[in-house]
Design a protein around this motif. Structure first.
Motif, PDB file in Angstrom:
ATOM      1  N   TYR A  21       0.724  -1.358  -0.030  1.00 14.97           N
ATOM      2  CA  TYR A  21      -0.073   0.057  -0.143  1.00 14.97           C
ATOM      3  C   TYR A  21       0.911   1.294   0.099  1.00 14.97           C
ATOM      4  O   TYR A  21       1.831   1.381   0.486  1.00 14.97           O
ATOM      5  N   VAL A  67       0.111   5.356   0.500  1.00 16.81           N
ATOM      6  CA  VAL A  67      -0.928   6.201   0.922  1.00 16.81           C
ATOM      7  C   VAL A  67      -0.647   7.592   0.316  1.00 16.81           C
ATOM      8  O   VAL A  67       0.894   8.078   0.337  1.00 16.81           O
ATOM      9  N   ILE A  99      -1.142   0.594   8.905  1.00 11.84           N
ATOM     10  CA  ILE A  99      -1.522   0.070   7.755  1.00 11.84           C
ATOM     11  C   ILE A  99      -0.572  -1.090   7.462  1.00 11.84           C
ATOM     12  O   ILE A  99       0.780  -0.923   7.143  1.00 11.84           O
ATOM     13  N   ILE A 106      -3.624   4.165  -1.601  1.00 12.49           N
ATOM     14  CA  ILE A 106      -4.524   4.681  -0.694  1.00 12.49           C
ATOM     15  C   ILE A 106      -4.744   6.337  -0.824  1.00 12.49           C
ATOM     16  O   ILE A 106      -3.795   6.824  -0.581  1.00 12.49           O
ATOM     17  N   PHE A 153      -5.773   9.141   0.974  1.00 15.36           N
ATOM     18  CA  PHE A 153      -6.583   9.429   2.311  1.00 15.36           C
ATOM     19  C   PHE A 153      -6.879  11.085   2.412  1.00 15.36           C
ATOM     20  O   PHE A 153      -5.579  11.832   2.629  1.00 15.36           O
ATOM     21  N   THR A 170      -8.472  12.766  -3.126  1.00 16.84           N
ATOM     22  CA  THR A 170      -9.406  11.460  -3.794  1.00 16.84           C
ATOM     23  C   THR A 170      -9.281  11.825  -5.529  1.00 16.84           C
ATOM     24  O   THR A 170      -9.057  10.870  -6.318  1.00 16.84           O
ATOM     25  N   THR A 183      -5.368  11.131  -6.562  1.00 20.93           N
ATOM     26  CA  THR A 183      -5.039   9.978  -6.615  1.00 20.93           C
ATOM     27  C   THR A 183      -5.899   8.951  -7.506  1.00 20.93           C
ATOM     28  O   THR A 183      -4.962   7.980  -8.212  1.00 20.93           O
ATOM     29  N   PHE A 220      -6.943   1.588  -6.481  1.00 19.05           N
ATOM     30  CA  PHE A 220      -6.718   2.399  -5.425  1.00 19.05           C
ATOM     31  C   PHE A 220      -7.876   2.133  -4.306  1.00 19.05           C
ATOM     32  O   PHE A 220      -9.246   2.007  -5.026  1.00 19.05           O
ATOM     33  N   ILE A 221      -7.707   2.475  -3.256  1.00 18.05           N
ATOM     34  CA  ILE A 221      -8.680   2.688  -2.335  1.00 18.05           C
ATOM     35  C   ILE A 221      -8.920   3.912  -1.889  1.00 18.05           C
ATOM     36  O   ILE A 221      -7.847   4.707  -1.614  1.00 18.05           O
ATOM     37  N   SER A 222     -10.009   4.427  -1.648  1.00 16.67           N
ATOM     38  CA  SER A 222     -10.537   5.735  -1.266  1.00 16.67           C
ATOM     39  C   SER A 222     -11.003   6.015   0.080  1.00 16.67           C
ATOM     40  O   SER A 222     -11.954   5.220   0.500  1.00 16.67           O
ATOM     41  N   ILE A 223     -10.467   6.780   1.077  1.00 18.26           N
ATOM     42  CA  ILE A 223     -10.616   6.992   2.375  1.00 18.26           C
ATOM     43  C   ILE A 223     -10.897   8.460   2.654  1.00 18.26           C
ATOM     44  O   ILE A 223     -10.099   9.339   3.080  1.00 18.26           O
TER      45      ILE A 223
END
Length: 201
Positions: free
Chosen positions: A1, A3, A20, A60, A62, A68, A71, A84-87
């Motif tokens: 990952y 970030v 993480i 990720i 963040f 967002t 990224t 990708f993961i969106s937080i």
């Protein structure tokens, strides 16, 4: 990952981010819209190449809408697309910016370079909103009011008759309703040709 976040958030949530699993690195950007530039995009891509990031690695996002957005655009173009993961950490990004796939950077105007690219996961946590300045929370409420006026009369009266804050007991329910409204419009009109234009209300 890997970030991608801004310097303010990396300070506030340093302990959380460091936990993480399989964290390769944290790339910190300047807070705000001024980071959505071609120069920042190139800086991130250069860092990913230097770290030997491969297709199976995951970014990720963040942060708020800028993070967002940026990224997602990096993920859509790096090696022709990686996960990708969106937080999302702001109310605007939780109910709006992280949903629908629109992403890009500013170049001679807002979002003149961009694409549509969806995260493999969105993690929406209302606890993150408790560190938001009040004015940023209110910007998110503007989006929620807009959704309610477009699609949910009961939600409109619910938020009209109550003072909504980051500590409101029904905030999760209100956010969930808002997400469902935006998601339903985006699923019907992903590329902003017809029904999704209602979101420009």
């Amino acid at each position: 990952y890997i970030v991608i976040t801004d310097k303010n958030l990396s300070t506030i949530y340093a302990d959380t981010l460091e936990k993480i699993p399989n964290l390769q690195t944290i790339l910190e950007l300047k807070p705000g819209e001024k980071s959505k530039t071609l120069a920042t995009y190139q800086k991130i891509v250069a860092a990913l190449i230097k770290l030997h990031i491969k297709k199976e690695d995951i970014l990720i996002a963040f942060g708020g809408g800028t993070i967002t957005d940026l990224t997602a655009f990096v993920a859509s173009t790096y090696q022709r697309g990686i996960q990708f993961i969106s937080i999302p950490t702001s109310l605007v990004s939780q109910v709006n910016a992280s949903i629908g796939g629109k992403c890009g950077i500013n170049f001679n105007g807002n979002n003149n370079i961009g694409s549509y690219y969806h995260p493999s996961l969105i993690v929406t946590d209302t606890e993150l909103l408790k560190s938001l300045p009040q004015i940023e929370f209110e910007k998110g409420m503007v989006e929620i009011i807009k959704y309610a006026m477009i699609k949910d009369e009961k939600l409109y009266y619910q938020i009209s008759n109550d003072l909504i804050s980051a500590h409101h007991p029904n905030l999760e329910e209100i956010i969930t309703k808002s997400i469902k409204i935006k998601t339903s419009l985006c699923e019907k009109d992903e590329y902003d040709i017809d029904q999704r234009k209602l979101l420009n209300y």
